[in-house]
Enzyme design. Structure first.
Site, PDB file in Angstrom:
ATOM      1  N   SER A 460      45.057  45.323  44.271  1.00  0.00           N
ATOM      2  CA  SER A 460      45.848  45.554  43.071  1.00  0.00           C
ATOM      3  C   SER A 460      47.328  45.567  43.466  1.00  0.00           C
ATOM      4  O   SER A 460      47.722  46.270  44.396  1.00  0.00           O
ATOM      5  CB  SER A 460      45.475  46.892  42.425  1.00  0.00           C
ATOM      6  OG  SER A 460      44.114  46.913  42.054  1.00  0.00           O
ATOM      7  N   CYS A 630      41.703  53.460  37.832  1.00  0.00           N
ATOM      8  CA  CYS A 630      41.681  52.571  38.993  1.00  0.00           C
ATOM      9  C   CYS A 630      41.214  53.355  40.214  1.00  0.00           C
ATOM     10  O   CYS A 630      41.678  54.476  40.456  1.00  0.00           O
ATOM     11  CB  CYS A 630      43.064  51.982  39.254  1.00  0.00           C
ATOM     12  SG  CYS A 630      43.082  50.805  40.634  1.00  0.00           S
ATOM     13  N   ASP A 675      40.042  49.097  36.659  1.00  0.00           N
ATOM     14  CA  ASP A 675      40.204  48.235  37.832  1.00  0.00           C
ATOM     15  C   ASP A 675      39.586  49.016  38.989  1.00  0.00           C
ATOM     16  O   ASP A 675      40.269  49.767  39.681  1.00  0.00           O
ATOM     17  CB  ASP A 675      41.678  47.943  38.079  1.00  0.00           C
ATOM     18  CG  ASP A 675      41.894  46.936  39.214  1.00  0.00           C
ATOM     19  OD1 ASP A 675      40.891  46.445  39.763  1.00  0.00           O
ATOM     20  OD2 ASP A 675      43.054  46.656  39.554  1.00  0.00           O
ATOM     21  N   TRP A 677      36.474  49.483  42.247  1.00  0.00           N
ATOM     22  CA  TRP A 677      35.773  48.792  43.318  1.00  0.00           C
ATOM     23  C   TRP A 677      34.786  49.749  43.970  1.00  0.00           C
ATOM     24  O   TRP A 677      34.890  50.961  43.840  1.00  0.00           O
ATOM     25  CB  TRP A 677      36.760  48.266  44.352  1.00  0.00           C
ATOM     26  CG  TRP A 677      37.650  49.315  44.932  1.00  0.00           C
ATOM     27  CD1 TRP A 677      37.377  50.160  45.958  1.00  0.00           C
ATOM     28  CD2 TRP A 677      38.980  49.662  44.488  1.00  0.00           C
ATOM     29  NE1 TRP A 677      38.434  50.994  46.202  1.00  0.00           N
ATOM     30  CE2 TRP A 677      39.442  50.709  45.316  1.00  0.00           C
ATOM     31  CE3 TRP A 677      39.817  49.177  43.483  1.00  0.00           C
ATOM     32  CZ2 TRP A 677      40.692  51.282  45.162  1.00  0.00           C
ATOM     33  CZ3 TRP A 677      41.069  49.752  43.342  1.00  0.00           C
ATOM     34  CH2 TRP A 677      41.496  50.783  44.169  1.00  0.00           C
TER      35      TRP A 677
END
Length: 678
Positions: A460, A630, A675, A677
């Site tokens: 990012s 995020c 966003d 992961w």
């Protein structure tokens, strides 16, 4: 003077009244010639009409323009019966595709791998003209339920109501991660859409979970797939040709260095002579200008702040986008592999595909050197897949080692468990396999054929072009840990970046390109409030958001409230960008709420400080605020999601189901964006 020298004189008035001057004649002639030329040009155009397809949203997003190969024509020309399309972002789907195509030979099926962007995907509807054809789709899910870059056009085609795939024999395997909300969405959607468009399903949808054992998931699906294919087309498996090679080796003794790839991803010499546009096949060599550790010296963590100069590239990005970085493998590991396999690293070679009809002539850019291939092109850090072990086992001269390796690749429960424990859990990569099996001596060209490609790593972007138009900032944590076998393991990209410390004496350039992230964007109206939740390196895109809004405010524009919930372990050790954030808070640009989980007797996380400020969150949501998360998908994002529902239920005085529907409505209207992961 002679008669030829006598020219009758004319007054200006006579010329204007009775005749053209020379300039008028020249203009008239040029005008006539122009008309004739235009007429001939139009006639030429009409006789050479070329149908140009409009640029799709997918092409605008990725910069990839299809070459328009005809699927049917390619299969007929090459005598193929099966085509395997892959949607791949990190290379796993592409790797599985190669394996499935190779295995087709055991069943008497000639298959080809197909990257959807290389084909006119509309020709897929003609595939039914091939008797007993098979079309397989290995589809990875990217981000929040999105198709991978190379599968966007395929996805658009299948979603088109006018698409007719009647008579298409198909099967689908999806690749995803169960920690994400939209687990395997692309696999599920592809399977459903193919049926909806008239296709005939040959085998049930398979789903691989990268949070579990995706290798085992693939093997189980593949076994069922071949069983169904054999039953449908009356085929049997042959045990012959088990070690068929896809590529042949050619070592070059005399070749000019200008003809040798030196790490370029797609175009020879592109690193030396840079030309836009910059993308996955043509990354920009950005100069690394800053690389510093944001954590204190006594912290057990290392988090880099990197700045990459993109001024010469004129590369565009927005706050919320991703930057892709192509890393290099550890040079010591490359050297150790070469010594173990008795390889001359600077030898130039090529691996040429034996199938003349394939669009993929080499597994990676060739010709190149073994050093370059092992450094830039193949992933030598990843745990070895079963297919690689199976092919390597033949090169073991010790029968016990050969038996052990073959057992790891068997379909028995014992074999699968042993592979999971010895390879997956212990994270054994190629060099460690060779160290633990000393009699194993495979040829380097076979290894390079089998190993997956080294992929770009996505981060990012931690900056805004409003404040940093000529540089991209990255915030990344060093990945380093000890495996169950007691060996040290490290992340390929972060461990490589750690060694790059720019100075007046040392300059470094790294290959990068920007991937647009349309699913993580600031509101169009600057006056709209935003709520950001980003612990650890999840802060990265929010630093860009804050920079962007601070710049708008400096321009005198009305800017909504910016609320940030940040968390880390220790305030004095790993509070990233603390000085910046405190300054933004002092200037009234953000409202900052922090959680330092190891500094209190009871651990406090971002979801806890969200709960403490629940009424503020609810008030802002009712004002139309956008909510962003995020960071870690496995735990944090899920806990934050549940906390958000709790806040809406409590402060909005809603029933649980109504609060959940409120959150779904936020997602559908792009007011809730993630966003994350794993």
């Amino acid at each position: 003077p002679s008669s030829s020298d006598v020219v009758p004189s004319l007054s200006v008035a006579d010329a204007e009244e009775g005749m053209f001057n020379v300039a008028d004649i020249v203009v008239f002639v040029l005008f006539v010639l122009g008309l004739v030329g235009f007429y001939l040009y139009k006639k030429y155009q009409e006789s050479n009409i070329v149908q140009i397809k409009p640029i799709s949203l997918a092409q605008l997003k990725t910069g990839i323009v299809e070459s328009g190969l005809d699927v049917l024509q390619r299969m007929q020309d090459s005598g193929k019966k099966m085509v395997v399309f892959y949607g791949s972002q990190t290379g796993t789907a592409e790797e599985f595709t190669t394996r499935l195509c190779k295995e087709g030979r055991y069943y008497g099926i000639s298959a080809m791998c197909a990257d959807p962007v290389e084909y006119d995907i509309e020709t897929l509807s003609k595939l039914k003209e091939i008797e007993d054809h098979i079309a397989v789709f290995l589809m990875a899910t990217y981000g929040e339920g999105e198709p991978t870059d190379n599968a966007i056009q395929l996805n658009e085609f299948m979603r088109n109501e006018e698409t007719d795939l009647t008579g298409l024999n198909y099967a689908v395997f999806g690749l995803g991660n169960s920690t994400y909300e939209y687990y395997n969405k692309m696999g599920k959607d592809t399977d459903e859409l193919l049926e909806k468009r008239g296709g005939t399903r040959l085998s049930p949808l398979g789903m691989g979970d990268d949070d579990g054992n995706i290798e085992d998931d693939y093997l189980n699906w593949k076994e069922a797939f071949w069983t169904d294919v054999c039953a449908k087309f009356n085929l049997t498996k042959s045990e012959d040709n088990l070690n068929i090679r896809n590529y042949k080796l050619e070592e070059h003794e005399s070749i000019h260095s200008s003809s040798v790839f030196k790490g370029e991803m797609g175009y020879l010499g592109s690193y030396a002579s840079q030309r836009p546009p910059y993308d996955a096949k043509n990354p920009f060599m950005g100069k690394l200008t800053v690389n510093q550790n944001l954590c204190s010296e006594d912290s057990d963590r290392v988090v880099f702040h990197c700045e990459i100069d993109i001024g010469k590239a004129k590369m565009k990005y927005d706050a919320g986008d991703h930057v892709a970085i192509y890393p290099e493998n550890n040079p010591k590991m490359v050297k150790d592999l070469a010594e173990r396999l008795d390889v001359e690293l600077d030898q130039v070679f090529s691996l040429d595909c034996v199938d003349e009809f394939t669009s993929k002539k080499h597994p990676f850019p060739c010709p190149t050197t073994y050093r370059t291939a092992l450094t830039h092109y193949v992933d030598i850090n990843t745990p070895i897949r079963t297919n690689v072990l199976r092919d390597l086992a033949q090169y073991a001269t010790d029968e016990n080692e050969k038996e052990f390796l073959n057992k790891l690749t068997s379909n028995t429960v014992e074999g699968k468990n042993q592979y999971n424990n010895w390879v997956v859990k212990d994270q054994r990569h190629l060099l460690q396999i060779l160290e633990d099996c000393p009699s194993l001596q495979p040829p380097i060209d076979h290894i390079l054929e089998l190993m997956p490609r080294l992929q770009a790593r996505y981060y990012s972007i931690a900056s805004s072009p409003k404040e940093n138009p000529k540089s991209i900032h990255v915030c990344a944590a060093l990945v380093k840990y000890t495996t169950n076998s007691g060996r040290q393991a490290e992340g390929v990209c972060t461990s490589w970046l750690q060694k790059l410390t720019p100075s007046e004496m040392d300059e470094y350039t790294i290959p990068v390109f920007v991937r647009r992230n349309q699913g993580f964007r600031l509101p169009r109206r600057a006056a709209t409030p935003i709520i950001m939740v980003g612990p650890g390196t999840g802060l990265a895109p929010f630093r860009g958001f804050i920079q962007h809004r601070a710049a708008l405010r400096a321009e005198g524009k009305e800017v909504g409230e910016n609320v940030l919930f940040f968390g880390c372990r220790h305030q004095d050790k790993d509070f990233l960008y603390s000085d910046e954030l405190y300054q933004y808070a002092d200037d009234g640009i953000i409202q900052l709420y922090t959680a330092f989980s190891r500094d209190t007797e009871k651990k406090v996380y971002v979801q806890n400080i969200m709960e403490d400020n629940g009424y503020l969150i609810w008030e802002l949501l009712e004002q139309g605020a956008h909510f962003y998360v995020c960071g870690d998908a496995r735990h944090m994002a899920r806990d934050v999601h549940q906390q958000l529902i709790d806040i809406i239920q409590l402060h909005g005085k809603r029933e649980r189901k109504v609060a959940e529907a409120y959150v779904v409505s936020m997602e559908n209207s792009f007011r809730y964006q993630k966003d994350v992961w794993s």
